[in-house]
Design an enzyme around this catalytic site. Structure first.
Site, mmCIF file in Angstrom:
data_model
loop_
_atom_site.group_PDB
_atom_site.id
_atom_site.type_symbol
_atom_site.label_atom_id
_atom_site.label_comp_id
_atom_site.label_asym_id
_atom_site.label_seq_id
_atom_site.Cartn_x
_atom_site.Cartn_y
_atom_site.Cartn_z
ATOM 1 N N GLU A 194 0.820 -1.209 0.000
ATOM 2 C CA GLU A 194 0.000 0.000 0.000
ATOM 3 C C GLU A 194 0.853 1.258 0.000
ATOM 4 O O GLU A 194 2.009 1.255 0.401
ATOM 5 C CB GLU A 194 -0.939 0.023 1.215
ATOM 6 C CG GLU A 194 -0.365 -0.488 2.519
ATOM 7 C CD GLU A 194 0.745 0.336 3.110
ATOM 8 O OE1 GLU A 194 0.711 1.575 2.976
ATOM 9 O OE2 GLU A 194 1.665 -0.240 3.718
ATOM 10 N N GLU A 337 4.439 -0.307 1.434
ATOM 11 C CA GLU A 337 4.655 -0.607 0.010
ATOM 12 C C GLU A 337 4.706 -2.111 -0.267
ATOM 13 O O GLU A 337 4.798 -2.516 -1.421
ATOM 14 C CB GLU A 337 5.956 0.027 -0.521
ATOM 15 C CG GLU A 337 6.029 1.524 -0.384
ATOM 16 C CD GLU A 337 7.355 2.093 -0.880
ATOM 17 O OE1 GLU A 337 8.155 1.335 -1.479
ATOM 18 O OE2 GLU A 337 7.608 3.296 -0.668
#
Length: 370
Positions: A194, A337
């Protein structure tokens, strides 16, 4: 779209989600039993490979064989913004979300993307998918960017529900669809990732609600906020919980009330991966909040979750304890991430390889223990 068309679409989405949830089955118990028996016969002292042995048995259960052979690794990075950043809960401005998405897809001398997840993924041979599910900006079209935007960021969860039920469903199913594509393109290990400035605030709110935990115990510094900002962040989350607009018995309601578009998207990635019997590598705290909702919806999802490391964010340990999962390492990561998940992928591939390729004492003609 007319009201009737909208209602039909929403009903279809609800049916699709229920079908997805119903398709998630427990890990293969027989394969795990066989894998444990094989582990006991491999040319090593019992337990000498430590956690790798447990991981290999769990992978046998996921893939339904005592010689699992997972291959492709995909990290799916979902990006979304959050209305709650207006409350001053992050060390960075919301514009950073869009800038980071550009970084994920930029051309560099080494290949696509110059962010940490791109660099680590290239190093371990993982494929990166990037999706805009809720960035509060019109991003330019790019062949490496999936435009799956549900809306321009969430609403301010301190004041109102972050998403409608319909928006939450759309984000979940968008994640499911992209995960399905990644699987079709060869992914056996999926890493939900994310990017969203402020997203540890909704993750903390979801975690507090789902665990019935105090705000202070599950709310940390996120991007590294100072003491004053941390105190404000905790006050904002407390105010959101005090609206009392959701309860743990309604996990989708919690996601809509307190979550984020990229968090709902990652939930969809997890559900689809489990439904197709693929392993899910959990990165950190924000991913953990999606997993809490997912396991509440489909308890069998837990069998497919492999937490990479315990991240530095407050509350992650509580998530893992609730899920009954053991992390593979503790490197003090808190980037997001999907970076931690990608780092863990070679460990999982190696665990499977030991079970699949090591010889037994009999095969190697090595004397076993007395």
């Amino acid at each position: 779209m007319t009201p009737t068309d909208h209602q039909t679409s929403q009903t279809t989405d609800q049916t699709t989600l229920q079908t997805l949830l119903a398709s998630i089955r427990p890990a293969d118990a027989a394969a795990m039993t066989s894998a444990r028996e094989r582990q006991a016969q491999l040319t090593k002292p019992a337990g000498a490979l430590g956690l790798l042995e447990d991981l290999s048995v769990r992978l046998a259960g996921v893939f339904g064989t005592d010689r699992p052979h997972p291959r492709g690794v995909a990290v799916i990075v979902a990006a979304g913004d959050h209305g709650v950043v207006a409350e001053g809960v992050s060390a960075y401005p919301p514009e950073v979300t869009a800038a980071m998405v550009a970084g994920f897809t930029a051309s560099t001398p080494s290949g696509m993307g110059g962010a940490a997840v791109n660099v680590i993924a290239r190093t371990v041979g993982a494929k990166v998918y990037v999706a805009d599910v809720g960035v509060n900006a019109e991003l330019p079209t790019h062949p490496a960017l999936e435009n799956l935007k549900v809306r321009m960021g969430t609403r301010n969860l301190r004041l109102e529900r972050a998403m409608t039920a319909d928006e939450t469903l759309q984000a979940i199913l968008a994640g499911s669809d992209l995960a399905g594509r990644a699987i079709a393109e060869g992914a056996d290990l999926l890493v939900p990732g994310e990017m969203g400035i402020g997203n540890t605030t909704p993750a903390s709110a979801v975690t507090a609600r789902m665990l019935g935990a105090s705000v202070a115990s599950v709310t940390g510094r996120g991007t590294g906020v100072d003491d004053a900002t941390l105190a404000r962040k905790r006050q904002v989350i407390s105010a959101a919980l005090d609206r009392d607009a959701s309860h743990a018995g309604d996990p989708l309601g919690v996601m809509a009330d307190l979550g984020g578009l990229e968090i709902a998207f990652m939930l969809g990635v997890m559900l689809r991966a489990a439904s197709e019997r693929r392993a899910i590598v959990l990165d950190g705290f924000v991913e953990g909040s999606a997993a809490l909702v997912g396991v509440a919806l489909a308890p069998e999802l837990r069998d497919y979750l492999f937490p990479a490391g315990q991240c530095a964010e407050t509350g992650h340990a509580a998530q893992l304890a609730h899920l009954g999962l053991t992390p593979m390492f503790d490197l003090g990561l808190r980037l997001g991430e999907g970076t931690g998940g990608v780092l863990a992928a070679p460990m999982l591939l190696s665990a499977a390889a030991t079970l699949r390729e090591m010889q037994t004492f009999a095969e190697a003609s090595v004397p076993d223990r007395e």
